[in-house]
Motif scaffolding. Structure first.
Motif, PDB file in Angstrom:
ATOM      1  N   VAL A 191     117.359 -17.555 -20.752  1.00 56.58           N
ATOM      2  CA  VAL A 191     118.141 -16.680 -19.935  1.00 56.58           C
ATOM      3  C   VAL A 191     117.190 -15.613 -19.221  1.00 56.58           C
ATOM      4  O   VAL A 191     117.315 -15.502 -17.971  1.00 56.58           O
ATOM      5  CB  VAL A 191     119.411 -16.167 -20.570  1.00 56.58           C
ATOM      6  N   VAL A 192     116.376 -15.070 -19.981  1.00 54.33           N
ATOM      7  CA  VAL A 192     115.455 -14.292 -19.504  1.00 54.33           C
ATOM      8  C   VAL A 192     114.531 -14.558 -18.348  1.00 54.33           C
ATOM      9  O   VAL A 192     114.334 -13.869 -17.533  1.00 54.33           O
ATOM     10  CB  VAL A 192     114.698 -13.340 -20.732  1.00 54.33           C
ATOM     11  N   GLU A 193     113.918 -15.831 -18.743  1.00 57.67           N
ATOM     12  CA  GLU A 193     113.056 -16.566 -17.748  1.00 57.67           C
ATOM     13  C   GLU A 193     113.993 -16.754 -16.280  1.00 57.67           C
ATOM     14  O   GLU A 193     113.347 -16.691 -15.423  1.00 57.67           O
ATOM     15  CB  GLU A 193     112.483 -17.725 -18.287  1.00 57.67           C
ATOM     16  N   ALA A 194     115.222 -17.418 -16.550  1.00 55.95           N
ATOM     17  CA  ALA A 194     116.099 -17.781 -15.332  1.00 55.95           C
ATOM     18  C   ALA A 194     116.125 -16.298 -14.487  1.00 55.95           C
ATOM     19  O   ALA A 194     116.419 -16.538 -13.398  1.00 55.95           O
ATOM     20  CB  ALA A 194     117.166 -18.206 -15.897  1.00 55.95           C
ATOM     21  N   HIS A 195     116.145 -15.077 -15.113  1.00 53.09           N
ATOM     22  CA  HIS A 195     116.255 -13.969 -14.297  1.00 53.09           C
ATOM     23  C   HIS A 195     115.088 -13.451 -13.777  1.00 53.09           C
ATOM     24  O   HIS A 195     114.910 -12.302 -13.140  1.00 53.09           O
ATOM     25  CB  HIS A 195     117.118 -12.824 -15.129  1.00 53.09           C
ATOM     26  N   GLY A 196     113.846 -14.127 -13.956  1.00 53.22           N
ATOM     27  CA  GLY A 196     112.760 -13.841 -13.476  1.00 53.22           C
ATOM     28  C   GLY A 196     111.968 -12.951 -14.124  1.00 53.22           C
ATOM     29  O   GLY A 196     110.825 -12.425 -13.501  1.00 53.22           O
TER      30      GLY A 196
END
Length: 279
Positions: A191-196
């Motif tokens: 999730v964190v990576e999906a938010h950049g």
């Protein structure tokens, strides 16, 4: 204090997620009935704000509106740090002494913060009033969620000092996979990576504090992770300017766009954790 102790915010839904968000460094308030005369220097009264996690209430405070149960303390960790061991304090020359323990008696330069030393009896009374109830409430809420869902997930939410976190944007701590199922850490990372945002796991100094270490018991179906977000993402100033503002008792300016971005990320983390199936 203006808020009850501890702060408990429950979801509006009758079916809360299996997620409890603990925010142990949420508070900025001093001890009840304290005055400027209690400090070695009157300006030290501003430390109560400076020892809070910057913008923590902006990030984590409304996650109950998205299904999580939220637990926080209004009290600054300068007076009681509920993410430390209960016995994390020294005695030097017959006086209680601590720079970063369960209470703060001295600055990092070893200058006394308060006008007179804290006695053991005063410390014990403070812990009974403001430390023990946090842990008792945390244990009760986790047990409620475990009974309702078959498991409970504790997310211990923090923002970290830019000086200490350096270039790390987000750090997930699980005491090196000891306090939660690995799929939960993987879920948060995704999730964190999906938010950049860049994300790291179990960086030295951020593997998980006392709350995660105490309550994370995967074998008992209670899983605990610590989430540390670099405060540099959330401010409009440099780290040095931010620290100077805090020391002057000023409220630092927020990077509203990044705060909104992180809030969206946290909402998605709660949703994803709630949807995770555990064997």
């Amino acid at each position: 204090m203006n808020e009850s102790f501890p702060i408990v915010r429950r979801p509006a839904s009758n079916h809360p997620a299996a997620v409890l968000v603990s925010v142990p460094h949420y508070g900025t308030e001093p001890l009840p009935h304290s005055t400027a005369a209690d400090y070695r220097e009157p300006s030290f009264a501003t430390f109560a704000y400076g020892f809070a996690d910057a913008f923590a209430r902006d990030l984590y405070g409304d996650l109950h509106e998205h299904g999580a149960t939220v637990l926080a303390t209004p009290l600054s960790r300068m007076f009681v740090d509920v993410n430390r061991r209960r016995d994390d304090v020294e005695q030097r020359d017959g006086e209680l002494w601590s720079k970063r323990g369960v209470v703060r008696t001295h600055t990092m330069r070893e200058m006394p913060i308060f006008a007179r030393p804290l006695t053991p009896a005063e410390l014990e009374a403070r812990l009974v009033t403001f430390y023990d109830p946090y842990y008792a409430t945390l244990a009760r809420l986790l047990d409620e969620l475990r009974r309702a869902h078959g498991h409970a997930i504790l997310l211990d939410g923090h923002t970290g000092s830019p000086r200490r976190m350096k270039d790390h944007q987000v750090i997930i701590g699980s005491c090196h996979d000891a306090t939660c199922a690995r799929e939960l850490a993987r879920t948060v990372r995704a999730v964190v990576e999906a938010h950049g945002f860049d994300v790291h796991d179990n960086v030295s100094g951020y593997t998980g504090g006392n709350i995660v270490a105490t309550f994370g018991r995967p074998h008992a179906r209670i899983h605990a992770l610590q989430l540390e977000i670099n405060a540099a993402l959330l401010m409009t100033t440099t780290a040095d300017e931010f620290i100077a503002q805090v020391r002057r008792g000023e409220i630092p300016a927020k990077n509203e766009a990044n705060i909104a971005r992180v809030r969206a990320c946290l909402r998605d983390i709660v949703t994803a954790l709630a949807a995770t199936t555990l064997d």
